[in-house]
Motif scaffolding. Sequence first.
Motif, mmCIF file in Angstrom:
data_model
loop_
_atom_site.group_PDB
_atom_site.id
_atom_site.type_symbol
_atom_site.label_atom_id
_atom_site.label_comp_id
_atom_site.label_asym_id
_atom_site.label_seq_id
_atom_site.Cartn_x
_atom_site.Cartn_y
_atom_site.Cartn_z
ATOM 1 N N GLU A 1 -27.311 4.534 10.724
ATOM 2 C CA GLU A 1 -25.866 4.012 10.604
ATOM 3 C C GLU A 1 -25.632 2.732 9.640
ATOM 4 O O GLU A 1 -26.141 1.715 9.652
ATOM 5 C CB GLU A 1 -25.390 3.659 11.979
ATOM 6 C CG GLU A 1 -23.934 3.503 12.206
ATOM 7 C CD GLU A 1 -23.066 4.679 11.862
ATOM 8 O OE1 GLU A 1 -22.043 4.624 11.413
ATOM 9 O OE2 GLU A 1 -23.657 5.769 12.372
ATOM 10 N N GLY A 2 -24.862 3.364 8.780
ATOM 11 C CA GLY A 2 -24.167 2.308 7.864
ATOM 12 C C GLY A 2 -25.266 1.925 6.559
ATOM 13 O O GLY A 2 -24.904 1.054 5.742
ATOM 14 N N LYS A 3 -26.320 2.603 6.586
ATOM 15 C CA LYS A 3 -27.185 2.255 5.468
ATOM 16 C C LYS A 3 -27.042 2.827 4.001
ATOM 17 O O LYS A 3 -26.473 3.974 4.017
ATOM 18 C CB LYS A 3 -28.826 2.788 5.894
ATOM 19 C CG LYS A 3 -29.103 1.972 7.303
ATOM 20 C CD LYS A 3 -29.116 0.506 7.119
ATOM 21 C CE LYS A 3 -30.052 -0.336 8.145
ATOM 22 N NZ LYS A 3 -29.327 -0.250 9.499
ATOM 23 N N THR A 4 -27.478 2.377 3.069
ATOM 24 C CA THR A 4 -27.466 2.901 1.567
ATOM 25 C C THR A 4 -28.933 3.617 1.530
ATOM 26 O O THR A 4 -29.797 2.849 1.552
ATOM 27 C CB THR A 4 -27.060 1.843 0.714
ATOM 28 O OG1 THR A 4 -25.991 1.094 0.931
ATOM 29 C CG2 THR A 4 -26.973 2.589 -0.821
ATOM 30 N N VAL A 5 -28.772 4.788 1.230
ATOM 31 C CA VAL A 5 -29.966 5.548 0.809
ATOM 32 C C VAL A 5 -30.051 6.222 -0.577
ATOM 33 O O VAL A 5 -28.926 6.774 -0.812
ATOM 34 C CB VAL A 5 -30.004 6.905 2.035
ATOM 35 C CG1 VAL A 5 -31.277 7.548 1.699
ATOM 36 C CG2 VAL A 5 -29.857 6.368 3.332
ATOM 37 N N LYS B 1 -24.922 6.485 3.819
ATOM 38 C CA LYS B 1 -24.311 6.866 2.491
ATOM 39 C C LYS B 1 -25.450 6.957 1.382
ATOM 40 O O LYS B 1 -26.069 5.850 1.251
ATOM 41 C CB LYS B 1 -23.447 5.913 2.231
ATOM 42 C CG LYS B 1 -22.441 6.507 0.876
ATOM 43 C CD LYS B 1 -21.346 5.465 0.354
ATOM 44 C CE LYS B 1 -21.767 4.076 0.200
ATOM 45 N NZ LYS B 1 -20.613 3.266 -0.364
ATOM 46 N N VAL B 2 -25.814 8.374 1.214
ATOM 47 C CA VAL B 2 -26.436 8.590 0.035
ATOM 48 C C VAL B 2 -25.915 8.569 -1.503
ATOM 49 O O VAL B 2 -24.996 9.282 -1.691
ATOM 50 C CB VAL B 2 -27.216 10.045 0.139
ATOM 51 C CG1 VAL B 2 -28.294 10.289 -0.639
ATOM 52 C CG2 VAL B 2 -27.876 9.985 1.754
ATOM 53 N N VAL B 3 -26.557 7.510 -2.125
ATOM 54 C CA VAL B 3 -25.781 7.234 -3.467
ATOM 55 C C VAL B 3 -26.339 7.846 -4.566
ATOM 56 O O VAL B 3 -26.134 7.756 -5.779
ATOM 57 C CB VAL B 3 -25.699 5.670 -3.379
ATOM 58 C CG1 VAL B 3 -24.638 5.081 -2.492
ATOM 59 C CG2 VAL B 3 -26.974 4.960 -3.369
ATOM 60 N N CYS C 1 -31.096 -0.094 -2.297
ATOM 61 C CA CYS C 1 -30.887 0.738 -1.059
ATOM 62 C C CYS C 1 -31.575 0.125 0.090
ATOM 63 O O CYS C 1 -32.724 -0.811 0.053
ATOM 64 C CB CYS C 1 -31.458 2.264 -1.373
ATOM 65 S SG CYS C 1 -33.116 2.227 -1.719
ATOM 66 N N ASP C 2 -31.067 0.553 1.182
ATOM 67 C CA ASP C 2 -32.023 0.099 2.445
ATOM 68 C C ASP C 2 -33.146 0.872 2.688
ATOM 69 O O ASP C 2 -34.072 0.652 3.457
ATOM 70 C CB ASP C 2 -30.752 -0.010 3.679
ATOM 71 C CG ASP C 2 -29.571 -0.902 3.158
ATOM 72 O OD1 ASP C 2 -29.910 -1.980 3.135
ATOM 73 O OD2 ASP C 2 -28.590 -0.344 3.389
ATOM 74 N N LEU D 1 -38.096 -2.182 -5.277
ATOM 75 C CA LEU D 1 -37.408 -1.711 -4.094
ATOM 76 C C LEU D 1 -37.541 -2.766 -3.105
ATOM 77 O O LEU D 1 -36.639 -2.988 -2.273
ATOM 78 C CB LEU D 1 -38.175 -0.399 -3.502
ATOM 79 C CG LEU D 1 -38.004 0.804 -4.374
ATOM 80 C CD1 LEU D 1 -38.875 2.136 -3.868
ATOM 81 C CD2 LEU D 1 -36.174 1.464 -3.852
ATOM 82 N N VAL D 2 -38.819 -3.431 -2.905
ATOM 83 C CA VAL D 2 -38.910 -4.553 -1.931
ATOM 84 C C VAL D 2 -37.786 -5.620 -2.294
ATOM 85 O O VAL D 2 -37.106 -6.094 -1.637
ATOM 86 C CB VAL D 2 -40.256 -5.082 -2.027
ATOM 87 C CG1 VAL D 2 -40.348 -6.174 -1.157
ATOM 88 C CG2 VAL D 2 -41.155 -3.893 -1.496
ATOM 89 N N THR D 3 -37.899 -5.858 -3.715
ATOM 90 C CA THR D 3 -37.194 -7.125 -4.123
ATOM 91 C C THR D 3 -35.488 -6.800 -3.867
ATOM 92 O O THR D 3 -34.658 -7.787 -3.375
ATOM 93 C CB THR D 3 -37.213 -7.242 -5.635
ATOM 94 O OG1 THR D 3 -38.366 -7.705 -5.878
ATOM 95 C CG2 THR D 3 -36.182 -8.462 -6.236
ATOM 96 N N ASN D 4 -35.150 -5.652 -3.937
ATOM 97 C CA ASN D 4 -33.551 -5.145 -3.552
ATOM 98 C C ASN D 4 -33.544 -5.019 -2.107
ATOM 99 O O ASN D 4 -32.267 -4.467 -1.776
ATOM 100 C CB ASN D 4 -33.546 -3.751 -4.561
ATOM 101 C CG ASN D 4 -33.253 -3.974 -5.749
ATOM 102 O OD1 ASN D 4 -32.986 -5.097 -6.289
ATOM 103 N ND2 ASN D 4 -33.428 -2.805 -6.640
ATOM 104 N N GLY D 5 -34.575 -5.126 -1.291
ATOM 105 C CA GLY D 5 -34.226 -5.273 0.168
ATOM 106 C C GLY D 5 -34.474 -4.027 0.887
ATOM 107 O O GLY D 5 -33.984 -3.655 1.998
#
Length: 455
Positions: A239-243, A265-267, A322-323, A342-346
């Motif tokens: 829920e509410g995650k960017t994928v 939300k898949v971007v 992305c989450d 990916l890790v740096t971006n959270g």
Amino acid sequence: MSVLETKSAGEQYVKSVYETVKKRNPNEPEFHQAVKEILESLTPVFDKHPQYMEEGILERIVEPERQLMFRVPWTDDAGRVHVNRGFRFEFNSAIGPYKGGLRFHPSVNASIIKFLGFEQIFKNSLTGQPIGGGKGGSDFDPKGKSDREVMRFCQSFMTELAKHIGPDTDVPAGDIGVGGREIGYMFGQYKRLQNAFHAGVLTGKAVGYGGSLARTEATGYGTVYFVQEMLQDNGDSFEGKTVVVSGSGNVAIYAIQKATELGAKVVACSDSNGYIYDKNGIDLDTVKRLKEVERKRISDYVNEHPEADYFEGCENIWLIPCDIALPCATQNEINESSAKILVTNGVKAVGEGANMPSTLEAINVFLENGVLFGPAKAANAGGVAVSALEMAQNSARISWSFEEVDAKLHQIMVNIYKNSKQASEEYGCPGNLVVGSNIAGFLKVADAMIAQGLV
């Protein structure tokens, strides 16, 4: 005291078998990578249960029970003759008939098919279904070919493969480059050659002649179900995650669909040429039409959605913050550098929808940084799980509803997560689902091999 003497018996055993694999199978890096990843994680099993060493389980399990390579001649629409190579590696039948997909792609070679077949042993075991491990394919590229050309190739390929498969022997399915069209052509040729309608010889068939509802969606749905369970067990959700999802084939499309249904939300998604980024969220209907109906490139998406951006080169998709990352394209698409970005971006969770999409170095980055990581043999087992359900329906000559199959799939993925987690804890690596899934899959096969004697 030497370094070797300080190692446990299990470590020495694993190292010895791995060195033998490399010597016997030179110039096969993908196979070496798969074997190394699995064998190293099994060390605590051999320290705890030395009978597996005494029975030579590893020496036996790394060798396919049967290796097939054959010529596939076919003619194009202009009458020109082409010759491709066909492969089928029947790795292990301890818990059931060989089961695994066929891949049609120019990159296919013995190393890739062997790595896929070896991984399939443990993946199939994890599903809890009675299926062994195998894999096959060809260096044929269906892209740009007419339906007639694909049909002629598939008929030639099946003419040889039919000698070696059957509902109780070896049951192939689809993989990269092999969808409903290719399965249909191969099934038709098998039926002609056998003069019999053996619905259970191939899975991934159309529903009208023995296919299962929800099979098309199964791998993508299953990956998301696994990640959902992994997140929920750690107090989180989609829920509410960017994928970000790599790929735009069957697995990626239905991973996008299910993640979106769960509130994400898949971007971004990709194909072999490049990737698209849509900050408003990927319009799945457009992607499905472009890829499944019109067989176009993902770059065409921006013609209908000018607010989206297209970038050449698919590897840079992992630069997008992305989450949750769902690599659903191909092997080794996330390397150490991409993992660190990916890790740096959270990134919070990674679920592998493709086969071995992360390098060993990338996996270590995720695990060292506390990223929830769903390894391929666990997270993408949904496809083969529903293939086994298709086999069950074929055997009983019945059909289950979409909802029935989807519910069974969901439960299978939950069970895979729980069993992998339990094994990781029991063998001293809590939270490491790579180790947990390898051990959980291995134990069932190893016990069956011992029970059946030296075969």
